[in-house]
Write a protein that holds these residues in place. Structure first.
Motif, PDB file in Angstrom:
ATOM      1  N   UNK A 198      10.728  22.065  35.299  1.00 36.87           N
ATOM      2  CA  UNK A 198      10.213  23.382  34.940  1.00 36.87           C
ATOM      3  C   UNK A 198      11.227  24.123  34.072  1.00 36.87           C
ATOM      4  N   UNK A 199      10.764  24.659  32.961  1.00 35.65           N
ATOM      5  CA  UNK A 199      11.651  25.387  32.041  1.00 35.65           C
ATOM      6  C   UNK A 199      11.184  26.813  31.830  1.00 35.65           C
ATOM      7  N   UNK A 200      12.160  27.724  31.783  1.00 37.02           N
ATOM      8  CA  UNK A 200      11.935  29.063  31.246  1.00 37.02           C
ATOM      9  C   UNK A 200      12.671  29.114  29.914  1.00 37.02           C
ATOM     10  N   UNK A 201      11.957  29.406  28.840  1.00 42.16           N
ATOM     11  CA  UNK A 201      12.612  29.398  27.534  1.00 42.16           C
ATOM     12  C   UNK A 201      12.285  30.653  26.737  1.00 42.16           C
ATOM     13  N   UNK A 202      13.118  30.903  25.752  1.00 38.52           N
ATOM     14  CA  UNK A 202      12.840  31.972  24.791  1.00 38.52           C
ATOM     15  C   UNK A 202      11.576  31.588  24.008  1.00 38.52           C
ATOM     16  N   UNK A 245      19.219  42.577  23.096  1.00 40.38           N
ATOM     17  CA  UNK A 245      19.335  43.907  22.523  1.00 40.38           C
ATOM     18  C   UNK A 245      18.403  44.841  23.264  1.00 40.38           C
ATOM     19  N   UNK A 246      17.567  45.558  22.525  1.00 40.10           N
ATOM     20  CA  UNK A 246      16.646  46.482  23.184  1.00 40.10           C
ATOM     21  C   UNK A 246      15.270  45.880  23.352  1.00 40.10           C
ATOM     22  N   UNK A 247      15.113  44.695  22.779  1.00 42.80           N
ATOM     23  CA  UNK A 247      13.790  44.094  22.771  1.00 42.80           C
ATOM     24  C   UNK A 247      13.552  43.298  24.057  1.00 42.80           C
ATOM     25  N   UNK A 248      12.492  43.649  24.743  1.00 45.46           N
ATOM     26  CA  UNK A 248      12.104  42.906  25.935  1.00 45.46           C
ATOM     27  C   UNK A 248      10.822  42.163  25.638  1.00 45.46           C
ATOM     28  N   UNK A 249      10.806  40.875  25.892  1.00 48.28           N
ATOM     29  CA  UNK A 249       9.579  40.120  25.654  1.00 48.28           C
ATOM     30  C   UNK A 249       9.384  39.057  26.737  1.00 48.28           C
ATOM     31  N   UNK A 250       8.144  38.622  26.844  1.00 51.14           N
ATOM     32  CA  UNK A 250       7.818  37.635  27.854  1.00 51.14           C
ATOM     33  C   UNK A 250       8.454  36.289  27.492  1.00 51.14           C
ATOM     34  N   UNK A 251       8.908  35.565  28.497  1.00 46.72           N
ATOM     35  CA  UNK A 251       9.440  34.230  28.237  1.00 46.72           C
ATOM     36  C   UNK A 251       8.268  33.258  28.124  1.00 46.72           C
ATOM     37  N   UNK A 252       8.561  32.046  27.734  1.00 46.02           N
ATOM     38  CA  UNK A 252       7.579  30.981  27.770  1.00 46.02           C
ATOM     39  C   UNK A 252       7.957  30.018  28.892  1.00 46.02           C
ATOM     40  N   UNK A 253       6.945  29.421  29.505  1.00 43.42           N
ATOM     41  CA  UNK A 253       7.220  28.470  30.580  1.00 43.42           C
ATOM     42  C   UNK A 253       6.613  27.110  30.267  1.00 43.42           C
ATOM     43  N   UNK A 254       7.297  26.089  30.757  1.00 46.13           N
ATOM     44  CA  UNK A 254       6.822  24.718  30.580  1.00 46.13           C
ATOM     45  C   UNK A 254       7.000  23.958  31.880  1.00 46.13           C
ATOM     46  N   UNK A 255       6.124  23.016  32.103  1.00 44.62           N
ATOM     47  CA  UNK A 255       6.282  22.183  33.283  1.00 44.62           C
ATOM     48  C   UNK A 255       5.863  20.758  32.984  1.00 44.62           C
TER      49      UNK A 255
END
Length: 426
Positions: A289-293, A373-383
RNA sequence: GGAGAGGUGGCUGAGUGGUUGAAAGCGGCUCCCUGCUAAGGAGUUACAGGAGGCAACUCCUGUCGAGGGUUCGAAUCCCUCCCUCUCCGCCA
């Protein structure tokens, strides 16, 4: 989960994506609801601001020495009360509408990636590549026959203990299962994966976060007394490991490998794969399982897939890689590669790993973000399964079977298993 | 299972009805100063939704475990639920 803002601003894009899955939805009413919700929110906001002003004013006046029971204060209080009534009404409406919208969005699957081939069912899947020599010919036994002959499994006694679709392993069978788990975990951790041993029971939020709920409640076993579920895959607890978190961007990618037992009700699969190790209510699996940018998920998908493949190669098991078409895609995935191992006894390829990229679908459901920085965004997930243990054992039995009934084990496994072959117990 | 305590910002920890989204400290970031230097100073440092500029920003709303209630006004009072911790019991 899909982005409700996108539903509001560009519903046709979603509709088109879902049509590729063979799902025809009209999002017009959802769009209208969403717009209405937006409107109500604004109205309520404004009223609340007014109410806050009144509150402050009263506080200030009382502090300045004005009698709390004076007419001036009473008037303000009445004004505040009126505003509150209006706000309450709006809130009620807002809550109902938000719930309605949420329910609908939670039932919508992920949009297929552009690279995902269009198709209706598995017959439209694409073969990407193959590896190894597929043994073919007469006389190859199926794995359950080999296993029974060697005394590795006992199906009848498992029914006595539980019910059908459960298996009990004995002697070399139990040992083989155990050594396969260790073998896979060692390989993956040596490549930088963090090993995790998660709970086998998960709560409803976890199941919803990874996409199994609300739509597929039939597929999981539930402990209703405690509102917990048996994990259908380690993907569920691994997703929730970071639920409601903001992961600093420098910590990405996070790669987990987890062994877990998996439990599935297999509702509606009566009569299919009734013998052996292929389709069980309980099976073991090593999951990646990966959490990635979000910018890096495409490459990550290739990498996680090849990590799963490396196990098959190490075990000398022939396989092919299939890209699922839009119609065969799982609920949360936008693109999936299935690894199918060759079974000479069954004379067929069987899925042994499924490697999916979910984009921000699970991350949005689980609220997992990253910040740079100030930018918050959802990560991508893989399995990706790396791999399903029972099916791996089946493949080892069928591919390693010898005319005398013994099974030659892959060399890489010998140090883990402690012997080169499986022989009938005396 | 029985008894008790508690859930506040990245962390520690104040705060019992009125500009408190929240003192102080630590940590983080930015800048400054600099031979008493493994130091000093100044500033800054939550998230979500929305409105406007539609970019660096400005404004509004909500959030002090969750939900409800009282009130003109709640982190602060009341109710329900969830969770954590300690002690006892039981137990791998």
């Amino acid at each position: 989960m899909l982005d409700h803002r996108q539903v509001r601003e560009n519903p046709t894009l979603i509709e088109k994506g879902l049509i590729r899955r063979g799902i025809k939805v009209d999002l017009t009413s959802l769009k209208l609801d969403s717009q209405k919700l937006n409107q109500i929110e604004q109205q309520r906001n404004q009223l609340q601001a007014e109410g806050n002003e009144v509150g402050k004013e009263v506080g200030k006046k009382i502090k300045d020495g004005i009698n709390p029971n004076s007419e001036e204060i009473t008037l303000l209080r009445n004004k505040g009360n009126e505003i509150k009534k209006k706000v309450n009404l709006l809130e009620e409406e807002e809550k109902e509408l938000a719930k309605l919208i949420q329910e609908q969005i939670l039932h919508l699957p992920n949009i297929p990636d552009l690279s995902c081939p269009n198709g209706n069912d598995e017959s439209d899947n694409l073969q990407i590549r193959t590896w190894g020599n597929t043994l073919r010919g007469e006389g190859y036994k199926e794995h359950w026959e080999i296993a029974e002959n060697l005394g590795l499994i006992d199906t009848d006694r498992s029914v006595r203990i539980a019910k059908s679709r459960f298996v009990t392993l004995f002697n070399q069978g139990a040992r083989l299962e155990r050594s396969l788990i260790n073998f896979m975990l060692d390989i993956h951790t040596s490549k930088g994966y963090t090993e995790v041993l998660p709970p086998a029971l998960v709560n409803t939020a976890s199941l919803q976060g990874s996409g199994q709920l609300p739509k597929f409640s039939d597929e999981s076993f539930r402990c209703s007394e405690d509102d917990l579920w048996l994990t259908p895959t380690a993907e569920v607890p691994l997703t929730s490991l970071h639920r409601d978190e903001i992961i600093p961007h420098e910590k990405l990618p996070i790669k987990y490998v987890a062994y877990s037992p998996c439990f599935r009700r297999e509702a509606g699969s009566y009569g299919r794969d009734t013998r052996g190790l292929i389709r069980l209510h309980q099976f073991n699996k090593v999951e990646l399982y990966w959490f990635v940018h979000p910018d890096k998920s495409k490459d990550a998908h290739e990498e996680i897939t090849s990590d799963a493949e490396s196990i098959l190669k190490a075990l000398e098991l022939p396989y092919r890689v299939i890209q699922l078409c839009t119609g065969d895609l799982g609920f949360s995935a936008s693109c999936t590669y299935d690894l199918e191992v060759w079974l000479p006894g069954a004379n067929t390829f069987r899925e042994i790993s499924s490697s999916s990229i979910c984009d921000d679908f699970q991350a949005r459901r689980s609220s997992i973000r990253t910040k740079s920085g100030k930018k918050t965004q959802l990560v991508h997930t893989l399995n990706a399964s790396g791999l399903a243990i029972g099916r791996t054992m089946a493949a080892i039995l069928e591919n390693g079977q010898q005319p005398d009934g013994s099974v030659t084990l892959p060399e890489a496994l010998v140090p883990y298993f402690g012997d080169k072959q499986l022989k009938p117990a005396k």
